[in-house]
Design a protein around this motif. Structure first.
Motif, short mmCIF file in Angstrom:
data_model
loop_
_atom_site.label_atom_id
_atom_site.label_comp_id
_atom_site.label_asym_id
_atom_site.label_seq_id
_atom_site.Cartn_x
_atom_site.Cartn_y
_atom_site.Cartn_z
N ASP A 134 -10.10 13.50 4.94
CA ASP A 134 -9.87 12.21 5.60
C ASP A 134 -10.23 11.05 4.67
OD1 ASP A 134 -9.45 10.75 8.34
OD2 ASP A 134 -11.35 9.96 7.55
N GLN A 135 -11.32 11.18 3.94
CA GLN A 135 -11.74 10.12 3.03
C GLN A 135 -10.76 9.97 1.85
OE1 GLN A 135 -14.29 7.89 3.44
NE2 GLN A 135 -14.44 8.80 5.48
N PHE A 136 -10.27 11.09 1.33
CA PHE A 136 -9.32 11.01 0.23
C PHE A 136 -7.99 10.42 0.68
CE2 PHE A 136 -11.94 13.68 -2.53
CZ PHE A 136 -11.60 13.17 -3.78
N LYS A 137 -7.56 10.71 1.90
CA LYS A 137 -6.32 10.11 2.41
C LYS A 137 -6.49 8.61 2.57
CE LYS A 137 -4.13 12.28 5.69
NZ LYS A 137 -3.86 13.01 6.95
N SER A 138 -7.68 8.18 3.00
CA SER A 138 -7.93 6.74 3.10
C SER A 138 -7.93 6.09 1.71
CB SER A 138 -9.27 6.51 3.80
OG SER A 138 -9.58 5.13 3.84
N LEU A 139 -8.51 6.79 0.73
CA LEU A 139 -8.52 6.26 -0.64
C LEU A 139 -7.10 6.15 -1.19
CD1 LEU A 139 -11.03 7.25 -3.40
CD2 LEU A 139 -8.61 7.23 -3.93
N ARG A 140 -6.28 7.18 -0.96
CA ARG A 140 -4.89 7.15 -1.44
C ARG A 140 -4.10 6.03 -0.76
NH1 ARG A 140 -3.50 13.07 0.13
NH2 ARG A 140 -1.47 12.07 0.33
N GLN A 141 -4.40 5.78 0.52
CA GLN A 141 -3.70 4.71 1.23
C GLN A 141 -4.03 3.35 0.64
OE1 GLN A 141 -4.90 3.44 5.30
NE2 GLN A 141 -2.90 4.25 5.90
N ASP A 142 -5.28 3.14 0.28
CA ASP A 142 -5.67 1.87 -0.34
C ASP A 142 -4.99 1.68 -1.69
OD1 ASP A 142 -7.21 1.36 1.84
OD2 ASP A 142 -9.14 1.82 0.89
N LEU A 143 -4.81 2.77 -2.42
CA LEU A 143 -4.09 2.68 -3.69
C LEU A 143 -2.62 2.34 -3.47
CD1 LEU A 143 -5.54 5.79 -5.57
CD2 LEU A 143 -6.04 3.40 -6.05
N THR A 144 -2.03 2.89 -2.42
CA THR A 144 -0.61 2.68 -2.18
C THR A 144 -0.32 1.25 -1.75
OG1 THR A 144 -0.37 5.01 -1.56
CG2 THR A 144 1.38 3.49 -0.85
N VAL A 145 -1.10 0.71 -0.80
CA VAL A 145 -0.81 -0.63 -0.28
C VAL A 145 -1.06 -1.70 -1.34
CG1 VAL A 145 -1.28 0.06 2.09
CG2 VAL A 145 -3.13 -0.87 0.69
N GLN A 146 -1.90 -1.40 -2.34
CA GLN A 146 -2.14 -2.36 -3.43
C GLN A 146 -1.28 -2.11 -4.66
OE1 GLN A 146 -6.59 -3.62 -3.62
NE2 GLN A 146 -6.63 -1.47 -3.00
N HIS A 147 -0.38 -1.10 -4.55
CA HIS A 147 0.55 -0.78 -5.64
C HIS A 147 -0.20 -0.47 -6.94
CE1 HIS A 147 4.07 -3.13 -3.57
NE2 HIS A 147 3.41 -2.35 -2.74
N ILE A 148 -1.27 0.28 -6.81
CA ILE A 148 -2.08 0.62 -7.98
C ILE A 148 -1.57 1.95 -8.55
CG2 ILE A 148 -4.40 1.18 -8.80
CD1 ILE A 148 -5.50 -0.58 -6.58
#
Length: 533
Positions: free
Chosen positions: A320-334
């Motif tokens: 769950d924590q890694f999916k949240s981390l990946r989501q933050d990377l995606t929405v910021q286009h990192i």
């Protein structure tokens, strides 16, 4: 003279023969000639083609039973099923009454339901316990009527715009559909369209479509055609007015877009959240920067999750924590080296736990990141991808992958091991396959564990057809890569082959002559196509 004498002799002979024949005829009895004269039956000639058929006798009407009158008088007495009686009682119960439904309406609906069931012959077959009560049916009908009335009384402009939202999927249908927005040019075009003309020649010509959409023989376009310039201009103006309207005024706007034009996303956002841990939630709108962590915080979060995974080994929490981390990377286009590291760590953890769904999602993102030369371990995950295709028996993607391999990738030890594994399976060399299985580099053994059982059944089937009458269980253990004889015996018993194991003085033996094709059935079940996740 001789000829004359012969003629006279012939005449005399014929006269004598005629006399004898007359004598024989006169000697026949007289009834012989009567029977000969009556050798046929006289039939009157037909003068019409109509066959005369004797009228059939009309059967007498059946006698009416004496008890018919009694049945008619007792028709009102019917034995109602208990389920119907219970349904009627629940309909009249006070706790089931509705304030907006009168008792008369309920009784009328109840009579209608029961009478329709009696006429249809389903009185004893209906599930009266699950059937809605009459007052509930009446309430639903009223709501449906109100909803239909609201739709019919709504303005025509939103209907046109709503229709345009589906223009991408039903483009051909929307082009033929009459717009609900009143347009004088459109009404005139439809009224004067070619198919309304009384001229037979134009009627048939209107059924012919020309690819270039131009009039035939250089004739001028007909006035009022449905594809005339006036109609097209009118539609173009309506579309322009709709597209220039603010997003908040468009009925088909997505629900997650803010009503204020200033809040529309104009690019990647920059997070402001400082929390190391954050639960994963699916976005239903524009992400709020206050709930998104920037890169600096995400780097600390990754280190925190790595240490916590080593200590607690709680996969549901870590995933769950890694999916949240990946989501933050995606929405910021990192997309950088840190993104590659985060996806690789999550993929390894998911692979270790056998979560192919999360692993495949990370693998897909890693392919796009590796294509941008952002670092990481592309050859390692390339080998995992080959083993994954062996697990899912995906030959199409496997052939595409093999065709795109470079010489450098083929020379890598991890990729070379995966290619040798594929070659051993393609050749049916189970001895070589299990040697490679026991010497798998990196984390490829987690993927091979997912389909090694299938290959062991295949090898057992080959051994039973090749070795007669039996083989030592130790031989099976060594050939199929088991750690001990107990493990190999347990594998055979788990698939129903305990009857083919026999214990002797020199050890346990597998009766291959009796087993023969026994392992074909579990092999077919294990070889069923795996879904591509």
């Amino acid at each position: 003279m001789a000829g004359v004498c012969l003629d006279r002799l012939d005449i005399a002979y014929m006269t004598a023969m005629t006399t004898k024949l007359d004598a024989k005829i006169t000697s026949f009895p007289s009834h012989f000639f009567l029977e000969a004269s009556n050798a046929f039956t006289a039939v009157n000639a037909r003068r019409t083609f109509i066959r005369s058929v004797a009228p059939e006798p009309i059967p007498a009407p059946p006698a009416v039973p004496a008890h018919t009158t009694t049945n008619n008088t007792d028709r009102g007495k019917r034995e109602w099923p208990p389920s119907v009686r219970s349904y009627v009682q629940r309909s009249f119960a006070e706790e089931n009454t509705l304030p907006n439904i009168s008792r008369l309406e309920m009784e009328t609906k109840l009579k209608l339901i029961i009478s329709q069931s009696v006429e249809a012959g389903t009185l004893g077959h209906m599930d009266w316990d699950q059937l809605p009560l009459p007052q509930v049916m009446i309430q639903n009908e009223k709501k449906q009527t109100e909803y239909t009335t609201q739709i019919s009384s709504s303005p025509s402009r939103p209907k046109v715009i709503h229709t345009l939202t589906h223009q991408g999927t039903n483009e051909a249908l929307s082009k033929k559909r009459k717009p609900s927005d009143p347009d004088p040019a459109t009404d005139a075009a439809i009224h004067n369209s070619p198919w309304r003309s009384t001229d037979s020649r134009s009627l048939f010509e209107s059924r012919i479509s020309y690819p270039d959409k131009r009039p035939r023989n250089g004739a001028a376009p007909e006035h009022g055609s449905s594809k005339s310039s006036q109609v097209l201009d009118g539609r173009k103006k309506r579309f322009e007015n709709t597209n220039t309207a603010p997003i908040s005024m468009r009925p088909w706007r997505p629900s997650f877009i803010n009503e204020s034009p200033s809040e529309e996303p104009k690019g990647p956002i920059v997070g402001r959240c400082q929390d190391l841990e954050k639960k994963f939630f699916r976005l239903n709108g524009v992400p709020n920067p206050d709930n998104v962590r920037p890169v600096a915080v995400l780097e600390k979060t990754l280190e925190h999750l790595k240490s916590k995974w080593k200590q607690e080994r709680n996969y549901s929490y870590i995933c769950d924590q890694f999916k949240s981390l990946r989501q933050d990377l995606t929405v910021q286009h990192i997309k950088n080296g840190f993104s590659v590291t985060a996806y690789e760590i999550h993929a390894r953890i998911a692979l270790e736990q056998g979560d192919l769904s999360e692993y495949n999602q990370c693998q897909t993102q890693l392919r796009a990141l590796y294509a941008q030369n952002l670092g990481g371990h592309p050859t390692e995950f390339l080998a995992y991808r080959i083993l994954y295709f062996l697990h899912t028996s995906n030959r199409t993607d496997m052939n595409d992958l093999l065709a795109n391999l470079t010489r450098t990738e083929k020379d890598d030890p991890v990729v070379r091991h995966a290619l040798d594994t594929r070659s051993a399976l393609a050749l049916g060399n189970y001895h070589r396959f299990f040697q490679l299985y026991l010497d798998t580099p990196k984390m490829g053994a987690y993927l091979m564990d997912m389909f090694v059982g299938r290959e062991r059944l295949s090898a057992l089937s080959v051994i039973c057809r090749s070795y007669k009458p039996d083989v030592k269980l130790r031989f099976v253990t060594e050939e199929l890569g088991f750690e001990s004889d107990d493990e190999s015996a347990r594998f055979v018993c788990d698939h129903g082959g305990q009857h083919y194991l026999e214990e002797r003085d020199d050890g346990v033996r597998l009766l291959t002559s009796k087993a023969l094709n026994f392992f074909e059935t579990p092999l077919k079940a294990a070889s069923a196509p795996k879904p591509v996740i």
